[in-house]
Design an enzyme around this catalytic site. Structure first.
Site, PDB file in Angstrom:
ATOM      1  N   ASP A 181     -49.134  10.167   8.807  1.00 19.26           N
ATOM      2  CA  ASP A 181     -48.112  10.733   9.681  1.00 19.26           C
ATOM      3  C   ASP A 181     -46.734  10.566   9.039  1.00 19.26           C
ATOM      4  OD1 ASP A 181     -48.038   7.959   9.980  1.00 19.26           O
ATOM      5  OD2 ASP A 181     -48.668   7.972  12.061  1.00 19.26           O
ATOM      6  N   ASP A 184     -49.833   1.684  22.991  1.00 20.28           N
ATOM      7  CA  ASP A 184     -50.240   2.701  23.973  1.00 20.28           C
ATOM      8  C   ASP A 184     -51.552   3.385  23.592  1.00 20.28           C
ATOM      9  OD1 ASP A 184     -49.490   4.303  21.840  1.00 20.28           O
ATOM     10  OD2 ASP A 184     -47.921   5.388  22.910  1.00 20.28           O
ATOM     11  N   HIS A 234     -52.277   4.835  20.652  1.00 18.38           N
ATOM     12  CA  HIS A 234     -52.219   5.966  19.717  1.00 18.38           C
ATOM     13  C   HIS A 234     -52.876   5.612  18.378  1.00 18.38           C
ATOM     14  CE1 HIS A 234     -47.930   4.669  18.219  1.00 18.38           C
ATOM     15  NE2 HIS A 234     -48.835   4.208  17.391  1.00 18.38           N
ATOM     16  N   GLU A 250     -50.076  10.508  20.487  1.00 13.96           N
ATOM     17  CA  GLU A 250     -49.736   9.741  21.680  1.00 13.96           C
ATOM     18  C   GLU A 250     -50.716  10.055  22.820  1.00 13.96           C
ATOM     19  OE1 GLU A 250     -47.931   7.345  21.205  1.00 13.96           O
ATOM     20  OE2 GLU A 250     -45.862   7.753  20.622  1.00 13.96           O
TER      21      GLU A 250
HETATM   22  P1  PGA Z   1     -47.976  -1.580  13.772  1.00 15.19           P
HETATM   23  O1  PGA Z   1     -48.108  -0.048  14.186  1.00 15.19           O
HETATM   24  O2  PGA Z   1     -49.040  -1.828  12.760  1.00 15.19           O
HETATM   25  O3  PGA Z   1     -46.608  -1.715  13.170  1.00 15.19           O
HETATM   26  O4  PGA Z   1     -48.161  -2.367  15.016  1.00 15.19           O
HETATM   27  C1  PGA Z   1     -49.370   0.454  14.492  1.00 15.19           C
HETATM   28  C2  PGA Z   1     -49.263   1.878  14.979  1.00 15.19           C
HETATM   29  O5  PGA Z   1     -48.280   2.234  15.632  1.00 15.19           O
HETATM   30  O6  PGA Z   1     -50.192   2.654  14.725  1.00 15.19           O
END
Ligand code: PGA
Length: 260
Positions: free
Chosen positions: A67, A136, A138, A143
């Site tokens: 992404d 959340d 995702h 999302e």
């Molecule tokens: P993080 O992000 O590893 O910094 O917790 C994970 C994500 O948002 O997919």
């Protein structure tokens, strides 16, 4: 779906780096889909250590992005292109030509998304896709309520995700609202999905992903549809799972020849 409970983030990184090393031994030019954020960093460190020790030859590996933020100026240090080059491509001694990602600064974002989906397919598809998980639920930047068959496209971040990611920027205001993300349908085309989650903050999302119903409101639950999905969690991220005894026993009894 296989659930592996590891003592800590470093052990998770080591386990997944070993699986990547095994893949690169079988297929030296494998296409590795990499994730950003804090969670996968131990994987990249462990893989770079194996490469420097001569335990694996990564010289033909190909790297692709999951992404990207939309609208950051090219070369911004927190663009995911910059992060992947800094955290993965350079430490592995690869050149930028071994790397592909969507263009978040393109004039025509819809065309950039379609181009990226085509480029992934043209490269033969992703062999192993690393994933983090948002608080959340995702994956990538899909999302809650993302289509389970979505393709690479523009998405709007939830406020929760912007707050979660503000630590990488000087202020919340600087976190972009829009992103390009591989769609859930795109992600599900990778041959092996490996999700790493560490820390208590991910425990609820992990439990819903693994033991909850398949539901677009928890995008990571789409891993239930994949024939080869591995979820690696530390004790804290596993703390809301109900079937931990079963998951531990299964992994302990795994045949020695079988990788994750
Ligand atoms: P993080 O992000 O590893 O910094 O917790 C994970 C994500 O948002 O997919």
């Amino acid at each position: 779906m296989e659930i592996v409970i590891v003592p800590d983030a470093a052990a998770g990184g080591e386990l997944i780096a070993s699986a990547i090393a095994g893949l690169l031994t079988r297929k030296p030019d494998a296409l590795l889909g990499v994730a950003t954020g804090s969670t996968p960093l131990p994987i990249y460190q462990a893989l770079a250590a194996k490469a420097s020790a001569g335990d694996v030859d990564v010289s033909r590996a190909r790297i692709c992005q999951l992404d990207e933020y939309v609208g950051l100026p090219p070369g911004h240090p927190e663009s995911y292109r910059s992060v992947v080059l800094r955290e993965v491509v350079e430490p592995l001694g690869l050149s930028a030509s071994s790397f592909m990602g969507p263009d978040g600064s393109a004039e025509d974002i819809a065309a950039a998304c379609a181009d990226y989906d085509r480029a992934l397919a043209g490269a033969g598809g992703v062999d192993l896709q690393l994933l983090g998980i948002g608080t959340d639920g995702h994956i990538g930047f899909n999302e809650p309520c993302s289509s389970l068959s979505s393709r690479t496209r523009i998405k709007t971040l939830t406020e929760q995700t912007r707050v979660d990611n503000a630590r990488f920027f000087d202020s919340l205001d600087e976190v972009p609202h829009h992103v390009i993300t591989q769609g859930i349908g795109t992600i599900l085309e990778a041959r092996h999905l490996v999700l790493l989650a560490t820390g208590e903050a991910k425990a609820e999302a992990v439990a819903l992903t693994v033991e909850g119903p398949l539901a677009a409101v928890v995008p990571a639950s789409a891993l239930q549809l994949h024939p080869h999905a591995t979820v690696v969690v530390d004790e804290a991220a596993a703390s809301k799972l109900k079937l931990t005894d079963y998951f531990r026993a299964t992994y302990a009894a795994k045949p020695a020849w079988q990788s994750i």
